[in-house]
Scaffold this motif. Sequence first.
Motif, PDB file in Angstrom:
ATOM      1  N   GLU A  74      12.816  22.471 -23.735  1.00  0.00           N
ATOM      2  CA  GLU A  74      13.596  22.103 -24.913  1.00  0.00           C
ATOM      3  C   GLU A  74      15.072  22.426 -24.681  1.00  0.00           C
ATOM      4  N   ARG A  75      15.323  23.610 -24.161  1.00  0.00           N
ATOM      5  CA  ARG A  75      16.702  24.023 -23.913  1.00  0.00           C
ATOM      6  C   ARG A  75      17.347  23.110 -22.880  1.00  0.00           C
ATOM      7  N   TRP A  76      16.540  22.706 -21.907  1.00  0.00           N
ATOM      8  CA  TRP A  76      17.049  21.820 -20.860  1.00  0.00           C
ATOM      9  C   TRP A  76      17.445  20.469 -21.440  1.00  0.00           C
ATOM     10  N   MET A  77      16.650  20.017 -22.408  1.00  0.00           N
ATOM     11  CA  MET A  77      16.936  18.742 -23.041  1.00  0.00           C
ATOM     12  C   MET A  77      18.238  18.820 -23.827  1.00  0.00           C
ATOM     13  N   TYR A  78      18.443  19.932 -24.514  1.00  0.00           N
ATOM     14  CA  TYR A  78      19.687  20.094 -25.258  1.00  0.00           C
ATOM     15  C   TYR A  78      20.879  20.159 -24.310  1.00  0.00           C
ATOM     16  N   LYS A  79      20.674  20.730 -23.171  1.00  0.00           N
ATOM     17  CA  LYS A  79      21.745  20.814 -22.168  1.00  0.00           C
ATOM     18  C   LYS A  79      22.135  19.406 -21.716  1.00  0.00           C
ATOM     19  N   ILE A  80      21.119  18.556 -21.490  1.00  0.00           N
ATOM     20  CA  ILE A  80      21.412  17.171 -21.135  1.00  0.00           C
ATOM     21  C   ILE A  80      22.199  16.503 -22.234  1.00  0.00           C
ATOM     22  N   ALA A  81      21.775  16.755 -23.460  1.00  0.00           N
ATOM     23  CA  ALA A  81      22.445  16.144 -24.605  1.00  0.00           C
ATOM     24  C   ALA A  81      23.888  16.617 -24.711  1.00  0.00           C
ATOM     25  N   LYS A  82      24.116  17.875 -24.468  1.00  0.00           N
ATOM     26  CA  LYS A  82      25.476  18.404 -24.549  1.00  0.00           C
ATOM     27  C   LYS A  82      26.354  17.773 -23.477  1.00  0.00           C
ATOM     28  N   ASN A  83      25.843  17.693 -22.259  1.00  0.00           N
ATOM     29  CA  ASN A  83      26.636  17.118 -21.164  1.00  0.00           C
ATOM     30  C   ASN A  83      26.976  15.658 -21.435  1.00  0.00           C
ATOM     31  N   ARG A  84      25.969  14.933 -21.940  1.00  0.00           N
ATOM     32  CA  ARG A  84      26.235  13.517 -22.218  1.00  0.00           C
ATOM     33  C   ARG A  84      27.219  13.353 -23.355  1.00  0.00           C
ATOM     34  N   ALA A  85      27.091  14.251 -24.333  1.00  0.00           N
ATOM     35  CA  ALA A  85      27.999  14.194 -25.480  1.00  0.00           C
ATOM     36  C   ALA A  85      29.420  14.492 -25.042  1.00  0.00           C
ATOM     37  N   LEU A  86      29.573  15.454 -24.167  1.00  0.00           N
ATOM     38  CA  LEU A  86      30.922  15.797 -23.702  1.00  0.00           C
ATOM     39  C   LEU A  86      31.529  14.638 -22.913  1.00  0.00           C
ATOM     40  N   GLU A  87      30.709  13.945 -22.140  1.00  0.00           N
ATOM     41  CA  GLU A  87      31.198  12.776 -21.408  1.00  0.00           C
ATOM     42  C   GLU A  87      31.638  11.698 -22.391  1.00  0.00           C
ATOM     43  N   MET A  88      30.839  11.489 -23.400  1.00  0.00           N
ATOM     44  CA  MET A  88      31.195  10.485 -24.406  1.00  0.00           C
ATOM     45  C   MET A  88      32.472  10.922 -25.128  1.00  0.00           C
ATOM     46  N   ARG A  89      32.590  12.194 -25.395  1.00  0.00           N
ATOM     47  CA  ARG A  89      33.785  12.708 -26.076  1.00  0.00           C
ATOM     48  C   ARG A  89      35.034  12.379 -25.273  1.00  0.00           C
ATOM     49  N   LYS A  90      34.977  12.596 -23.957  1.00  0.00           N
ATOM     50  CA  LYS A  90      36.132  12.305 -23.093  1.00  0.00           C
ATOM     51  C   LYS A  90      36.486  10.825 -23.172  1.00  0.00           C
ATOM     52  N   VAL A  91      35.455   9.985 -23.169  1.00  0.00           N
ATOM     53  CA  VAL A  91      35.694   8.543 -23.250  1.00  0.00           C
ATOM     54  C   VAL A  91      36.377   8.198 -24.565  1.00  0.00           C
ATOM     55  N   LEU A  92      35.869   8.779 -25.635  1.00  0.00           N
ATOM     56  CA  LEU A  92      36.430   8.491 -26.954  1.00  0.00           C
ATOM     57  C   LEU A  92      37.861   8.988 -27.053  1.00  0.00           C
ATOM     58  N   ILE A  93      38.094  10.180 -26.532  1.00  0.00           N
ATOM     59  CA  ILE A  93      39.460  10.723 -26.592  1.00  0.00           C
ATOM     60  C   ILE A  93      40.413   9.822 -25.818  1.00  0.00           C
ATOM     61  N   ARG A  94      39.944   9.369 -24.667  1.00  0.00           N
ATOM     62  CA  ARG A  94      40.788   8.488 -23.863  1.00  0.00           C
ATOM     63  C   ARG A  94      41.113   7.220 -24.638  1.00  0.00           C
ATOM     64  N   HIS A  95      40.077   6.672 -25.262  1.00  0.00           N
ATOM     65  CA  HIS A  95      40.296   5.457 -26.042  1.00  0.00           C
ATOM     66  C   HIS A  95      41.184   5.724 -27.239  1.00  0.00           C
ATOM     67  N   ARG A  96      40.971   6.849 -27.876  1.00  0.00           N
ATOM     68  CA  ARG A  96      41.749   7.163 -29.073  1.00  0.00           C
ATOM     69  C   ARG A  96      43.192   7.413 -28.714  1.00  0.00           C
ATOM     70  N   TYR A  97      43.430   8.067 -27.585  1.00  0.00           N
ATOM     71  CA  TYR A  97      44.817   8.278 -27.159  1.00  0.00           C
ATOM     72  C   TYR A  97      45.512   6.946 -26.977  1.00  0.00           C
ATOM     73  N   GLU A  98      44.794   6.003 -26.367  1.00  0.00           N
ATOM     74  CA  GLU A  98      45.400   4.689 -26.158  1.00  0.00           C
ATOM     75  C   GLU A  98      45.694   4.031 -27.503  1.00  0.00           C
ATOM     76  N   ALA A  99      44.764   4.209 -28.416  1.00  0.00           N
ATOM     77  CA  ALA A  99      44.961   3.613 -29.747  1.00  0.00           C
ATOM     78  C   ALA A  99      46.107   4.308 -30.484  1.00  0.00           C
ATOM     79  N   LEU A 100      46.157   5.619 -30.278  1.00  0.00           N
ATOM     80  CA  LEU A 100      47.166   6.388 -31.009  1.00  0.00           C
ATOM     81  C   LEU A 100      48.585   6.077 -30.541  1.00  0.00           C
ATOM     82  N   ASP A 101      48.705   5.578 -29.306  1.00  0.00           N
ATOM     83  CA  ASP A 101      50.035   5.228 -28.815  1.00  0.00           C
ATOM     84  C   ASP A 101      50.729   4.264 -29.765  1.00  0.00           C
ATOM     85  N   GLU A 102      49.925   3.476 -30.452  1.00  0.00           N
ATOM     86  CA  GLU A 102      50.539   2.511 -31.370  1.00  0.00           C
ATOM     87  C   GLU A 102      50.906   3.175 -32.699  1.00  0.00           C
TER      88      GLU A 102
END
Lengths: 189, 439
Positions: A74-102
Amino acid sequence: MDKPKGNNITLFRQLGEHSETAFDKLYDIYAGRLLVFIGTYLSFETEPAEDVLAEVMEALWIQREQIATKTDPERWMYKIAKNRALEMRKVLIRHRYEALDEYPGLVSDMLTDSKLEGDELEGLVWEALEGLTPTEREVFECKWLEGLTSAAIAKRHGVIEQTVNNQMTAARKKIGEYLAEHLDPDDIG
Amino acid sequence: MIHNVDYVKGLMRKRFEGTISPMESALLRAAHRMYDEGEWLRMTAQALEEMDHATEGGLPKGTPLDLPAIRREVDRKRRGAARSKAWARVAVAAMLLAVLGWGIKKYWEDHLGPLRVYGDCTPAVDGTIPGTGFEGTVAYGDAPPVAIGTAVWGHIGTVGNLSIDRDTSGVVVISKGREAAPSGAGMLPVIRVSTGKGEQLGVRLPDGTRVRLNEGAVLSYSPGGGESAAPAVGVSGVAFVQVPRQENSGQVGIGTGNSWIYTGKADFVVATAEERTGITLLDGGLRAVSRREKKERSLQVPGDRVSIENGRALDGTPTDIVVTMHSDRVADALQWARAIKEYRDVPLDDFIRENAGRFHIRFKDLNCLPKGKHISAALCYRASVDDFLAVIEKHGVLVYEENGQYTLCDPKTGKRWSRSTAIAHVADGDGCTQCGRFH
């Protein structure tokens, strides 16, 4: 620390034997929880969180044989979820930064932190360190400042991990009690 | 407070629910720094589980996932990956097999398989050079020597009561005429049969003994005086001698430079020079006796060998050194008689040294000969210079000709492996540009 419930462990073991029924049941049990967990990393944005959930379930199926061998899958599964979430977070931040430039000056709530409270708390923590023994302080500072795991601290100091855990538990208790004395009860719930 | 697991889990739930205050959020972050990740995830899982159970109907699961589709897609990708891995393994295995196959093929070609034959050959039934290919010279009496070749057949000459003929098998036959030699007729006739470089010649003596002479060998024959005296037979060089069973248990005596060979029936190869004789028994039995000290050795089993050499003892006195040995490789003794000589994994320089003289060519130098180069080929006894050079070039070494001399070094660069001015035969789709044949 509590170990996962027996029936869930059984489901993970069955999953390791390629049981699709076990996979469906695990989804039923953990989908909601994972969504919430993933949401904390993504400011509870629904669509990205669901994308990450789908990725986590895919990873669960791919790595089913590995997960089944873990003592705490169970803990291992949450670890996978956290890692994937952090990757998605980076993607979103990158996209949001680009959007925020405007839109200069507009700050996304994902970028905002409760910095003031954090700074106040940090100050209190450092004050609380005065009440620790040298050993407790050494162990605490390794974890607090360097982010070392108990195993790493134990290796560095040539002691067993349980010794480190005991020192850390003692340090946490003293610091927690200090914070409880010095923080507004209304703020800490 | 944050040292209490239940308190931390409470903060977590508030975070999940979105009801956490700024200070609680700060406390939660501080607590996160005080626990190992494993501990933290465990607390998180417990907090979520408690939330799930506390919520009526459980936590919302969001848009339902198509789990069967997820499984199918994952399995499809895994099969593809496994297939790629399998193909990669197959490719590696194929490569290894190809290398192994090449190695086996090379070993087979060099050591076991049929060799490519250079030159036109029609061997005799036993694989030896056929009689039609015999060449040599017969000298007798005061007559000029007769060159034996493709144009010489039938009666060659008469000396005393001996007739010299060449029969249809190509063998030179020395036979006794009908009339006995007159007594007191003077010196007995001596017939000398000899071979030059690259020549072989078969001879049959009046008593049925057959002698095949290798190149550069001489057979001398003189009949005995009268009925009781034995003929005198002498051999020098390399010869294959077949003595048929003698009547009345008689023995034939054959002389070499430093020994005598006596046999009632034997097949043997003798290699003899003035001071050394080597005999290999192929069949029957024989006695070898050194001329000087009469040291005697018997050869009785095919493969038995004896070496008789003129030497000197420690005090300087002449002595005969006689050594016997045995080898099971009997067939090697007659390799020289074979129409097709096989060279299996033989050093190239050995091949060149052995055959250059035969083809009357001189190599200016062999410095550019690649070290460790070996060749595997078969050369016919009728092979030409072109065939000899083709063997060399087939094995990747070019031959250059300059002012009638041959060299392996490029005249321009002095180095080997250059093709700039080679007269080397080049094989193309239509055959060799030099000799027209395929190499």
